[in-house]
Write a protein that holds these residues in place. Structure first.
Motif, PDB file in Angstrom:
ATOM      1  N   VAL A 172       0.043   2.556  -0.585  1.00  0.00           N
ATOM      2  CA  VAL A 172      -0.532   3.039  -2.389  1.00  0.00           C
ATOM      3  C   VAL A 172      -0.455   1.612  -2.346  1.00  0.00           C
ATOM      4  O   VAL A 172      -1.975   1.764  -2.827  1.00  0.00           O
ATOM      5  CB  VAL A 172       0.761   4.031  -2.848  1.00  0.00           C
ATOM      6  N   ASP A 173       0.272   0.622  -1.865  1.00  0.00           N
ATOM      7  CA  ASP A 173      -0.251  -0.625  -2.796  1.00  0.00           C
ATOM      8  C   ASP A 173      -1.109  -1.210  -1.126  1.00  0.00           C
ATOM      9  O   ASP A 173      -1.806  -2.329  -2.131  1.00  0.00           O
ATOM     10  CB  ASP A 173       0.857  -1.316  -3.404  1.00  0.00           C
ATOM     11  N   GLY A 174      -1.724  -0.560  -0.252  1.00  0.00           N
ATOM     12  CA  GLY A 174      -2.009  -1.288   0.388  1.00  0.00           C
ATOM     13  C   GLY A 174      -1.631  -2.508   1.094  1.00  0.00           C
ATOM     14  O   GLY A 174      -1.871  -2.883   2.396  1.00  0.00           O
ATOM     15  N   ARG A 175      -0.467  -2.814   1.226  1.00  0.00           N
ATOM     16  CA  ARG A 175       0.732  -3.751   1.977  1.00  0.00           C
ATOM     17  C   ARG A 175       1.213  -2.895   3.105  1.00  0.00           C
ATOM     18  O   ARG A 175       2.198  -2.667   2.171  1.00  0.00           O
ATOM     19  CB  ARG A 175       1.489  -4.468   0.904  1.00  0.00           C
ATOM     20  N   LYS A 176       2.009  -3.379   3.614  1.00  0.00           N
ATOM     21  CA  LYS A 176       3.147  -2.471   4.702  1.00  0.00           C
ATOM     22  C   LYS A 176       4.150  -3.107   4.244  1.00  0.00           C
ATOM     23  O   LYS A 176       4.066  -4.520   4.754  1.00  0.00           O
ATOM     24  CB  LYS A 176       2.076  -3.239   6.419  1.00  0.00           C
ATOM     25  N   ALA A 202      -7.947  -1.317   4.236  1.00  0.00           N
ATOM     26  CA  ALA A 202      -6.172  -2.049   4.359  1.00  0.00           C
ATOM     27  C   ALA A 202      -5.858  -1.697   5.186  1.00  0.00           C
ATOM     28  O   ALA A 202      -4.543  -2.908   5.803  1.00  0.00           O
ATOM     29  CB  ALA A 202      -5.625  -1.294   3.268  1.00  0.00           C
ATOM     30  N   GLY A 203      -6.152  -1.062   6.133  1.00  0.00           N
ATOM     31  CA  GLY A 203      -5.757  -1.078   8.131  1.00  0.00           C
ATOM     32  C   GLY A 203      -4.167  -0.010   7.779  1.00  0.00           C
ATOM     33  O   GLY A 203      -3.691   0.569   8.845  1.00  0.00           O
ATOM     34  N   ASN A 204      -3.778   0.476   6.938  1.00  0.00           N
ATOM     35  CA  ASN A 204      -2.752   0.920   6.378  1.00  0.00           C
ATOM     36  C   ASN A 204      -2.492   2.131   5.509  1.00  0.00           C
ATOM     37  O   ASN A 204      -3.718   2.539   4.276  1.00  0.00           O
ATOM     38  CB  ASN A 204      -0.691   0.855   6.596  1.00  0.00           C
TER      39      ASN A 204
END
Length: 114
Positions: free
Chosen positions: A102-106, A97-99
């Motif tokens: 927890v939800d994979g979204r920045k 994910a690149g971050n």
């Protein structure tokens, strides 16, 4: 002694729940670890907190129950394996994910969650 033990178990549980509900993966891993420690303390306290109790029952009234000790030993091994698995899972999710959310979204500053 029992009140200190109960307070320690409660504080570990509260801190574990707080960290588990965080938005990043590392606090979630630490929170799960603290929860497993709290469960281990709880299981260990189920055997009774006796001092100078015999490990083998020889008709004595004051003895240490070996079943919670065996359960805690098993829970320590399972908790270690679970922690290792969650750490590897978090590392994999971060690399894909690149971050480390927890939800994979920045989340951007000022942006509201749906």
């Amino acid at each position: 002694m029992e009140s200190l033990y109960a307070i320690t178990t409660g504080v570990l549980t509260a801190c574990g729940l707080y960290l588990t509900l965080r938005g990043r993966t590392f606090p979630v891993v630490v929170g799960l670890t603290l929860l497993s420690y709290a469960v281990n303390l709880f299981l260990f306290s189920m055997g009774g907190l006796t001092t100078d109790g015999a490990a083998i029952v020889d008709g004595a009234a004051d003895y240490a129950d070996p079943l919670p000790q065996a359960l805690v030993l098993t829970a320590i091994v399972i908790g270690f394996a679970m922690t290792a698995f969650v750490v590897i899972l978090a590392m994999r999710a971060r690399s894909e994910a690149g971050n480390d959310h927890v939800d994979g979204r920045k989340q951007e500053i000022g942006e509201e969650r749906p």
